[in-house]
Design a protein around this motif. Sequence first.
Motif, PDB file in Angstrom:
ATOM      1  N   ASP A 127      74.688  67.396  66.554  1.00 54.57           N
ATOM      2  CA  ASP A 127      75.953  67.087  65.884  1.00 54.57           C
ATOM      3  C   ASP A 127      76.714  65.981  66.616  1.00 54.57           C
ATOM      4  OD1 ASP A 127      75.230  69.155  64.265  1.00 54.57           O
ATOM      5  OD2 ASP A 127      76.843  70.516  64.884  1.00 54.57           O
ATOM      6  N   LYS A 128      77.215  65.007  65.852  1.00 54.58           N
ATOM      7  CA  LYS A 128      78.078  63.936  66.358  1.00 54.58           C
ATOM      8  C   LYS A 128      77.494  63.210  67.567  1.00 54.58           C
ATOM      9  CE  LYS A 128      81.295  65.003  63.355  1.00 54.58           C
ATOM     10  NZ  LYS A 128      81.564  64.142  62.171  1.00 54.58           N
ATOM     11  N   ASP A 138      77.679  57.415  67.774  1.00 50.71           N
ATOM     12  CA  ASP A 138      79.030  56.868  67.648  1.00 50.71           C
ATOM     13  C   ASP A 138      79.222  56.151  66.320  1.00 50.71           C
ATOM     14  OD1 ASP A 138      79.988  57.441  70.454  1.00 50.71           O
ATOM     15  OD2 ASP A 138      78.256  56.187  70.909  1.00 50.71           O
ATOM     16  N   THR A 145      77.741  62.576  58.128  1.00 50.93           N
ATOM     17  CA  THR A 145      78.963  62.858  58.897  1.00 50.93           C
ATOM     18  C   THR A 145      78.728  63.923  59.967  1.00 50.93           C
ATOM     19  OG1 THR A 145      79.693  64.421  57.185  1.00 50.93           O
ATOM     20  CG2 THR A 145      80.508  62.166  57.040  1.00 50.93           C
ATOM     21  N   ARG A 146      77.661  64.686  59.825  1.00 48.95           N
ATOM     22  CA  ARG A 146      77.338  65.672  60.863  1.00 48.95           C
ATOM     23  C   ARG A 146      76.808  65.005  62.126  1.00 48.95           C
ATOM     24  NH1 ARG A 146      73.193  68.000  63.267  1.00 48.95           N
ATOM     25  NH2 ARG A 146      71.622  66.965  61.971  1.00 48.95           N
ATOM     26  N   SER A 198      76.992  61.645  62.953  1.00 51.92           N
ATOM     27  CA  SER A 198      77.704  60.464  63.447  1.00 51.92           C
ATOM     28  C   SER A 198      79.215  60.609  63.291  1.00 51.92           C
ATOM     29  CB  SER A 198      77.210  59.206  62.729  1.00 51.92           C
ATOM     30  OG  SER A 198      77.249  59.359  61.332  1.00 51.92           O
ATOM     31  N   LYS A 199      79.942  59.907  64.151  1.00 57.74           N
ATOM     32  CA  LYS A 199      81.401  59.993  64.181  1.00 57.74           C
ATOM     33  C   LYS A 199      82.066  58.982  63.245  1.00 57.74           C
ATOM     34  CE  LYS A 199      80.927  61.148  69.071  1.00 57.74           C
ATOM     35  NZ  LYS A 199      81.119  60.648  70.456  1.00 57.74           N
ATOM     36  N   LYS A 218      85.524  56.862  59.099  1.00 54.36           N
ATOM     37  CA  LYS A 218      85.668  57.506  60.399  1.00 54.36           C
ATOM     38  C   LYS A 218      86.003  58.971  60.178  1.00 54.36           C
ATOM     39  CE  LYS A 218      87.944  57.032  64.904  1.00 54.36           C
ATOM     40  NZ  LYS A 218      88.948  56.268  65.689  1.00 54.36           N
ATOM     41  N   ASN A 219      85.271  59.831  60.843  1.00 54.64           N
ATOM     42  CA  ASN A 219      85.443  61.288  60.812  1.00 54.64           C
ATOM     43  C   ASN A 219      84.966  61.936  59.515  1.00 54.64           C
ATOM     44  OD1 ASN A 219      86.619  61.253  63.407  1.00 54.64           O
ATOM     45  ND2 ASN A 219      88.631  60.837  62.520  1.00 54.64           N
ATOM     46  N   LYS A 220      85.288  61.337  58.359  1.00 54.48           N
ATOM     47  CA  LYS A 220      84.860  61.952  57.104  1.00 54.48           C
ATOM     48  C   LYS A 220      84.657  60.895  56.025  1.00 54.48           C
ATOM     49  CE  LYS A 220      89.457  62.900  55.172  1.00 54.48           C
ATOM     50  NZ  LYS A 220      90.351  63.950  54.619  1.00 54.48           N
TER      51      LYS A 220
END
Length: 236
Positions: A79-80, A83, A105-106, A108-109, A177-179
């Motif tokens: 997970d994440k 970058d 999205t799981r 990468s950030k 970013k993030n989502k």
Amino acid sequence: MFLISNISFYYKRKILPGFKTSEKSLTLDIGSGDKPFWRADFFVDDLSLGDVQRASESRTIHDIGEFVDANVVKMPFKDKVFDFSFCCHLLEHVDDPAAAIKEITRVSKAGYIEIPNGIIETVQPFVSHIWFIYRNGNKLIFVRKSKRMHEILSKNGKVNIDMIVKAKEPFIRLYWKNKIEYEVIDNLKESEKYHSPTRFKKKKDSPALNYHMLFVHIMRFLFYKKKNIKKSVYKK
């Protein structure tokens, strides 16, 4: 002017995303195919349907960075752990874009997504595309293509090149970013859904692909810094 426009567009789509992340960032190319992302450290593509790309029907590039043969909805990474991820012209092909986006999205950030504008798909439908995709703000909207719709659009006759050329954005380009905000509209019966052919015959690589790989090697020589990965990126 046409050449200048093409160069400008190529820069926005293929070069600029590489400078949206630092040289120290661990980067993943999802659906790398025959046109890999110059800044990536890891490259993922699914070879289960053969080592041939859907649109260009050219070979998948295996010999750059670390190549991983995996399905985009089930990647073998933690997970994440990345970058930044680069996903270019993949989501219009997958049967479950929601699952693909959740997996992107799981692992990468942040990242860059590029898909064809659904308006262009109504002018020139591609045999391997199963979704009309539109953008509403930062939200991606996927509309499932029916067999009948694809057949009708494919028989429209001569492609309206002028309409394609004048389209402000023939491709949707989204930095996230993030989502990733999205909506999937798929209310067709299974028998009505359009599916692309499962296998394609390999053609000779085009000069454009050769130029792209030349560019990739030049950019990697000038700007790419190989990472010293101290921890494994893979799930146990």
